[in-house]
Design an enzyme around this catalytic site. Structure first.
Site, short mmCIF file in Angstrom:
data_model
loop_
_atom_site.label_atom_id
_atom_site.label_comp_id
_atom_site.label_asym_id
_atom_site.label_seq_id
_atom_site.Cartn_x
_atom_site.Cartn_y
_atom_site.Cartn_z
CG ASN A 229 17.66 -7.67 -25.82
OD1 ASN A 229 16.81 -7.87 -24.95
ND2 ASN A 229 18.82 -8.30 -25.84
CE1 TYR B 287 22.50 -11.50 -12.94
CE2 TYR B 287 22.74 -12.07 -10.61
CZ TYR B 287 22.16 -11.32 -11.60
OH TYR B 287 21.22 -10.36 -11.27
NE ARG C 239 18.73 -24.13 -8.91
CZ ARG C 239 17.86 -23.19 -9.24
NH1 ARG C 239 17.34 -23.17 -10.43
NH2 ARG C 239 17.51 -22.27 -8.36
N1 NAD Z 1 14.70 -10.24 -10.05
C1 NAD Z 1 15.56 -10.24 -9.05
O1 NAD Z 1 15.33 -10.84 -8.00
C2 NAD Z 1 16.86 -9.45 -9.14
C3 NAD Z 1 17.74 -9.47 -8.06
C4 NAD Z 1 18.93 -8.76 -8.13
C5 NAD Z 1 19.22 -8.02 -9.25
N2 NAD Z 1 18.38 -8.02 -10.31
C6 NAD Z 1 18.72 -7.21 -11.49
O2 NAD Z 1 17.63 -6.37 -11.84
C7 NAD Z 1 17.63 -6.16 -13.26
C8 NAD Z 1 16.27 -6.48 -13.84
O3 NAD Z 1 16.02 -7.87 -13.65
P1 NAD Z 1 14.58 -8.53 -13.85
O4 NAD Z 1 14.40 -9.52 -12.77
O5 NAD Z 1 13.55 -7.48 -14.08
O6 NAD Z 1 14.81 -9.38 -15.18
P2 NAD Z 1 14.09 -9.32 -16.61
O7 NAD Z 1 14.70 -10.41 -17.44
O8 NAD Z 1 12.61 -9.30 -16.46
O9 NAD Z 1 14.55 -7.90 -17.16
C9 NAD Z 1 15.70 -7.70 -17.92
C10 NAD Z 1 15.31 -6.86 -19.13
O10 NAD Z 1 16.48 -6.52 -19.87
C11 NAD Z 1 16.27 -6.84 -21.25
N3 NAD Z 1 17.59 -7.19 -21.77
C12 NAD Z 1 18.34 -8.28 -21.42
N4 NAD Z 1 19.52 -8.23 -22.08
C13 NAD Z 1 19.51 -7.10 -22.84
C14 NAD Z 1 20.44 -6.52 -23.72
N5 NAD Z 1 21.62 -7.10 -23.97
N6 NAD Z 1 20.10 -5.35 -24.34
C15 NAD Z 1 18.89 -4.76 -24.11
N7 NAD Z 1 17.97 -5.29 -23.26
C16 NAD Z 1 18.28 -6.43 -22.64
C17 NAD Z 1 15.27 -7.98 -21.27
O11 NAD Z 1 14.54 -8.07 -22.47
C18 NAD Z 1 14.38 -7.60 -20.08
O12 NAD Z 1 13.34 -6.73 -20.50
C19 NAD Z 1 18.77 -7.01 -13.81
O13 NAD Z 1 19.90 -6.19 -13.97
C20 NAD Z 1 19.01 -8.03 -12.72
O14 NAD Z 1 20.34 -8.52 -12.75
C21 NAD Z 1 17.20 -8.72 -10.29
#
Ligand code: NAD
Length: 304
Positions: free
Chosen positions: A32, A140, A264
């Site tokens: 999205n 979360y 936090r």
């Molecule tokens: N970055 C980290 O350290 C980390 C650690 C553990 C888990 N994760 C998980 O990895 C995944 C990716 O995280 P990230 O760090 O790349 O974050 P990010 O915010 O860059 O990526 C999330 C993506 O999902 C899209 N999105 C969010 N809500 C949406 C919805 N309702 N419908 C469609 N698209 C949607 C956003 O536009 C974005 O492109 C997530 O599930 C996050 O919980 C990340």
């Protein structure tokens, strides 16, 4: 093979899309664009700009008929989840259920889920195994834990094969300052501008940092391996936030002091993941350590 990647325009998702495409599979993205960016996706790949909770998601499945779904789309901000648990649960829990329903209806062969070390909550200073009790400290973390339960129950009731990946703190190019591993991106953004970043707490809290390309590889390997298993994806290494900041300061050649603020809510003191299971069953090992990963990350921020 067609692989539908939710959140594929995001930080981790866009690296997964690149790797899936380079391997010769056909990636299709659902995002999205709430935090993701269109320019992170190669123009030759199809992007459906749609929310995973939308009733039109079904039309995407009907048209594309994906073989595999890699689900990364999520509300990723821990602090936001504490401020607005309803919105967090709606995107992370209901969004996942909605996607699982589509997978069942359109006979998807594998569901790969991005979970998090946030499901474990506070542990002693040890490497956490997948069998450790789950005691999330934030909404979360609860939303990831609950999604895992839905995925496992969907498998029992409808035989939808899955792999769940619990990431440590992911960092690397294209990361936004929000989200779980955002500290690396915040530190680079601030120090390169000569500004002081904020460290919450005394900086003695430790994290297990894993490079985004290694995380993308874990997703790729999960297409064929690790059926109905849960894996930690980290480096089993321990770096304090103060140590991280010193490394980034040195790499950036800037001598800027950090500002310290109170810790936090929902922040964990220590977090380090045991990765033996991923190594044995998934055939996955991180190939970047913090030093090599930070060098590539710095090159990315300097090119911006
Ligand atoms: N970055 C980290 O350290 C980390 C650690 C553990 C888990 N994760 C998980 O990895 C995944 C990716 O995280 P990230 O760090 O790349 O974050 P990010 O915010 O860059 O990526 C999330 C993506 O999902 C899209 N999105 C969010 N809500 C949406 C919805 N309702 N419908 C469609 N698209 C949607 C956003 O536009 C974005 O492109 C997530 O599930 C996050 O919980 C990340």
């Amino acid at each position: 093979m067609k692989v539908l990647i939710t959140g594929g325009a995001g930080f981790i998702g866009s690296h997964v899309v690149d790797l899936v495409g380079q391997t010769g599979y056909e990636p299709v993205v659902v995002d999205n664009l709430s935090t993701g960016k269109r320019e992170f996706i190669h123009p030759s790949y199809r992007l459906y700009e749609i929310d995973i909770t939308s009733p039109f998601l079904k039309d995407v499945f009907k048209k594309e008929k994906p073989d595999v779904v890699i689900h990364l789309a999520a509300q990723v901000d821990v602090a936001f989840s504490i401020k607005d648990p309803v919105s967090d649960a709606s995107q992370n829990i209901l969004g996942t259920i909605h996607l699982l329903n589509c997978c069942q209806e359109f006979n998807v062969k594998k569901f790969i889920f991005s979970s998090s070390c946030a499901v474990y909550g506070e542990k002693d200073d040890v490497s956490i195994m997948e069998t450790s009790p789950l005691q999330p400290l934030s909404y979360y973390g609860i939303s990831k834990y609950t999604s895992e339960l839905y995925i496992q129950t969907f498998n029992k009731l409808h035989q939808l094969p899955f792999t769940i990946l619990r990431y440590a703190n992911v960092y690397g190019p294209r990361q936004t300052p929000k989200g779980e591993g955002g500290v690396v991106s915040i530190f680079f953004n601030k120090t390169l501008k000569g500004e002081s970043p904020i460290i919450f707490g005394d900086g003695g809290q430790t994290r297990d940092f894993v490079y985004v390309k290694d995380v993308a590889l874990a997703n790729l390997l999960s297409i064929h391996n690790g059926k109905n298993e849960i894996f930690n994806i980290g480096c089993n290494s321990k770096t304090s936030i103060n140590e991280l900041y010193n490394k980034i300061k040195n790499l950036s050649s800037k001598d800027v002091s950090a500002i310290y603020m109170p810790a936090r809510d929902g922040d964990i003191r220590h977090s380090r993941l045991d990765i033996n299971k991923a190594s044995t069953i998934l055939g996955w090992q991180p190939s970047f350590n913090l030093e090599t990963g930070l060098v590539e990350t710095l090159a990315y921020y300097q090119s911006k």
